[in-house]
Write an enzyme that holds these catalytic residues in place. Structure first.
Site, short mmCIF file in Angstrom:
data_model
loop_
_atom_site.label_atom_id
_atom_site.label_comp_id
_atom_site.label_asym_id
_atom_site.label_seq_id
_atom_site.Cartn_x
_atom_site.Cartn_y
_atom_site.Cartn_z
N GLY A 143 -2.06 -30.05 -21.14
CA GLY A 143 -3.82 -29.23 -20.62
C GLY A 143 -3.93 -29.08 -21.57
O GLY A 143 -3.01 -28.08 -22.09
N GLN A 148 -11.94 -28.85 -27.48
CA GLN A 148 -11.61 -27.96 -26.22
C GLN A 148 -11.44 -27.11 -26.59
O GLN A 148 -11.00 -26.24 -25.94
CB GLN A 148 -10.56 -28.58 -25.76
CG GLN A 148 -10.93 -30.25 -24.26
CD GLN A 148 -12.36 -30.06 -23.93
OE1 GLN A 148 -11.50 -28.56 -22.56
NE2 GLN A 148 -13.10 -29.87 -23.51
N GLU A 153 -8.96 -25.29 -20.30
CA GLU A 153 -8.77 -23.72 -20.01
C GLU A 153 -8.46 -22.45 -20.31
O GLU A 153 -8.25 -21.24 -20.36
CB GLU A 153 -8.49 -23.89 -18.53
CG GLU A 153 -9.28 -24.02 -17.73
CD GLU A 153 -9.38 -24.80 -15.72
OE1 GLU A 153 -9.65 -24.34 -15.36
OE2 GLU A 153 -8.37 -25.41 -15.55
N THR A 162 -14.64 -33.52 -21.59
CA THR A 162 -13.15 -32.50 -22.15
C THR A 162 -12.14 -34.50 -22.39
O THR A 162 -11.64 -33.87 -23.82
CB THR A 162 -12.18 -33.12 -20.73
OG1 THR A 162 -12.71 -33.89 -19.89
CG2 THR A 162 -13.23 -31.90 -20.13
#
Length: 736
Positions: A699, A636, A702, A468
């Site tokens: 973040g 990502q 995801e 990541t």
């Protein structure tokens, strides 16, 4: 002052080691006198082992031991709440097909594998319960810390039920979305190399949460946690599968203790499919009711998820999608689980959000069609500024800008609303869009920063990097905090001997680690200034600490010339100065909600004769606060979108009546390859979320997965007029 480092295009610090083969992953570690393990898996779905014939295996070349429930070592029960509620080889019960029932140890991997094939097992077999449909509706899903109830209803004043609200709506949509099991299939198979020395265990293994991995190992081995060290500086992918400790790790450690020699245990690709968990099968029903202008009047989201009897991840897709995404005066959620005799389920990249978004965002597209409203306009009319049913705004939300920027970059205004209205030769062309949302979690973390007399700095934290970009993020954040170039920073991570780090899970590692590094930098600078003002050989001796200024690697006062920290350490004969800084988990009084946001726009083509679907173009725009490193952020987002395309078009693992997962290999379980993915246009906004953390970085790992499968499915409908609600969207479903 604006940082010149944060958000820049920084090369991966660990890139050269990875591309040259110098990076050592778990199974790359070799020790003198090492034994190799190979596990044997059950071939029935439920029952009991009557007997096992291991004589031929024990006589095979190079075999050191064969462990079975009839002849084994002691392992204690796993930590409460872990996926499997039992430890391997401790009883004769078979709970699912693919359960570990024996471990063969030999002088080489090949010898262990060949001997394992000689183990003969006799069972008393029972028919397993493996059908999600047969067990539905299930029981209420178990709770999670801080999560809302699995079943809840929010009604406007005067409304007696959700059904009443739906009946009062001008237009309603109801659809059911089944989804079979999906798998992480990280590039690196799960492996552990276990070494005991003086009563202490060192485990080389892939982990997304080294500290928890060590505690779990200690629990099952019955030793103190401080006697277990986990080392994993390089992890070859995880996507959730390495958040917790699976059975191969305690087996390797126990065998190493029994044999009094190092042990390497590597799972084969096929074994990984059942031993380390997967995204469970799930069926969702979404009902939407809207007024004539498209504003939502009622939302109902029901789900039935596979819940293994042995334990696993209880999927609750509505918690993180329907409960927070769109404003509505009436909302009903009912999330259930169905106990099944299957291998453990576990969190997989955007575990609730990805399947939940596919259902809700597909239903929203169906509602747009029913209302004859542009799908983007429908979402704008239902834009939420506070969490439904509360007065809590988001700490930072720029989803509207994601829609606007994404639509412009993609050319959404040129979209044709009528299905099958755009063709290119034998291809039907269609476009679709969907929304992304993902919680912004923040856990406790610590970091140590050390100034060295050669002018370099090390930053250490026991988080991990599963590809990541955490290694590079640590370097960038430290360089930014200290005002020195990234090339002078050496990050150390993936080792429980380092200060406790954040879990590399839930897209929270960067947000959790950033304030810890800031704290460590401030403490290390203070320690450096203390050395400068107290050491007898320092040119700053006798100065008050507040007189000495640190800036960009140099110390100075009004009356002293600036000197580098390296010079200070050399003249004081100090090899280094260090300090540890920590940050706590985010705590607040519930005043804000914390999420990342995004918008997906997709164009597909579907062959009118063969039904083959292909992705032509894809644009994603996200709002993730302050970006730490542009290169890894881009990577990502792209990786998350590819995940979603795989879910939409390729990935599935149906279960047979025997409990066998039918596609447990990379020949049958298909994941995207280069030929499946076009150039992806990804973009991010620049709005630091300073309520979330002072640095404002949320973040991103995801978020790209959430909604991307729905964007593909909605584009397929626009191209063909065929609505596919069961993933994957394969060509057989598009032949009309």
């Amino acid at each position: 002052m604006t940082s010149k480092i944060l958000g820049g295009e920084t090369d991966r610090v660990d890139g050269p080691a990875k591309v040259t083969g110098r990076a050592q992953y778990a199974s790359d570690h070799n020790m003198p006198g090492m034994a190799y393990g190979y596990v044997v898996l059950s071939t029935i779905g439920r029952g009991r082992i009557r007997e096992m014939d291991t004589e031929a295996a024990l006589r095979a070349p190079g075999v050191a031991a064969v462990y079975t429930p009839f002849s084994t070592f002691k392992l204690y029960a796993p930590l409460p709440g872990y996926p499997e509620n039992f430890s391997p080889l401790q009883d004769r019960t078979v709970r699912y097909r693919g359960q570990i029932i024996a471990l063969v140890m030999a002088e080489s991997f090949e010898q262990a594998r060949d001997a394992a094939a000689l183990v003969v097992t006799h069972y008393d077999s029972e028919d397993p319960n493996v059908s999600l449909a047969a067990g539905s509706p299930g029981i209420s899903a178990p709770g999670r810390p801080g999560a809302p109830p699995a079943r809840s209803t929010l009604l406007a004043p005067g409304v007696k039920s959700l059904d009443e609200a739906l009946a009062a709506s001008k237009v309603t949509v109801e659809a059911t979305f089944p989804q079979a099991a999906q798998h992480h299939v990280a590039m690196e198979p799960h492996a552990t190399v276990a070494v005991w020395r003086d009563g202490h265990l060192t485990a080389y293994t892939g982990s997304q949460f080294p500290a928890r991995h060590a505690v779990s190992l200690a629990t099952q081995l019955g030793v103190a946690a401080e006697r277990v060290r986990v080392i994993c500086p390089y992890v070859g992918g995880g996507f959730g599968s390495r958040v917790i400790c699976w059975s191969e790790a305690p087996l390797a450690a126990a065998a190493a203790l029994e044999l009094e020699r190092p042990v390497k245990l590597v799972l084969t690709r096929e074994q990984v499919f059942t031993v380390v968990g997967h995204r469970g099968a799930l069926t969702q029903t979404v009902r939407l009711g809207a007024l004539a202008d498209g504003t939502l009047n009622a939302v109902s989201h029901e789900s039935d998820a596979a819940m293994p009897v042995v334990g696993g991840w209880p999927s609750r897709p509505a918690d993180d999608i329907s409960a927070v995404l769109y404003k509505t005066p009436n909302l009903a959620i009912d999330q259930r689980v169905v106990p099944l005799d299957i291998s453990p389920t576990w969190a997989m990249r955007a575990p609730n959000e990805a399947p939940g978004a596919f259902a809700v965002e597909t239903a929203m597209d169906e509602l747009a069609v029913a209302l004859n409203i542009d799908p983007l306009e429908l979402r704008l009319r239902n834009y939420a500024t506070v969490v439904p049913g509360t007065t809590h705004p988001w700490s930072s939300k720029h989803l509207r800008e994601c829609y606007e920027v994404g639509a412009k970059r993609f050319g959404w205004s040129k979209r044709r609303a009528r299905p099958r209205s755009r063709t290119e030769g034998q291809w039907l062309i269609g476009t679709g869009m969907a929304t992304a949302i993902y919680p912004a979690g923040r856990g406790p973390a610590s970091a140590r920063i050390r100034f060295h007399d050669d002018g370099t700095v090390t930053v250490a934290s026991a988080t991990s990097d599963l590809g990541t970009g955490s290694t590079t993020a640590l370097a960038v954040l430290t360089a930014d905090a200290l005002g020195i170039p990234v090339r002078r920073i050496t990050p150390l991570l993936g080792d429980t001997a380092l200060p406790p780090g954040a879990a590399a899970a839930g897209s929270s590692a960067t947000g959790s680690t950033t304030p810890a590094i800031q704290s460590a930098a401030q403490a290390a600078i203070k320690a450096l200034v203390d050395t400068a003002t107290t050491h007898p050989d320092s040119p700053f001796r006798g100065k008050e600490p507040d007189e000495v200024r640190y800036r960009n690697g140099f110390l100075s006062t009004h009356s002293n010339d600036a000197i580098s920290f390296a010079t200070l350490l050399k003249v004081t004969q100090t090899s280094g100065v260090e300090a540890v800084g920590s940050s706590e988990a985010r705590t607040d009084n519930g005043s804000y909600a914390y999420h990342g946001f995004g918008a997906h726009f997709c164009e597909v083509r579907v062959n009118r004769y063969t039904g083959e679907p292909r992705v032509n173009r894809f644009t994603t725009v996200v709002d993730v606060g302050q970006v730490v490193n542009a290169k890894t952020t881009r990577s990502q987002i792209i990786g998350g979108v590819i995940f979603g395309i795989g879910h939409a078009l390729l990935e599935t693992n149906p279960i047979e009546a025997t409990g066998r997962l039918a596609s447990s290999n990379l020949g049958d379980y298909l994941v995207p390859v280069n030929a499946d993915i076009p150039d992806l246009d990804v973009h991010w906004l620049n709005h630091p979320d300073t309520i979330y953390t002072p640095q404002g970085a949320r973040g991103v790992g995801e978020l790209g997965t959430v909604g991307s499968a729905a964007a593909v499915g909605n584009a397929v409908y626009n191209a063909t007029g065929i609505r596919i609600r069961e993933l994957p969207i394969t060509l057989d479903k598009l032949l009309d």
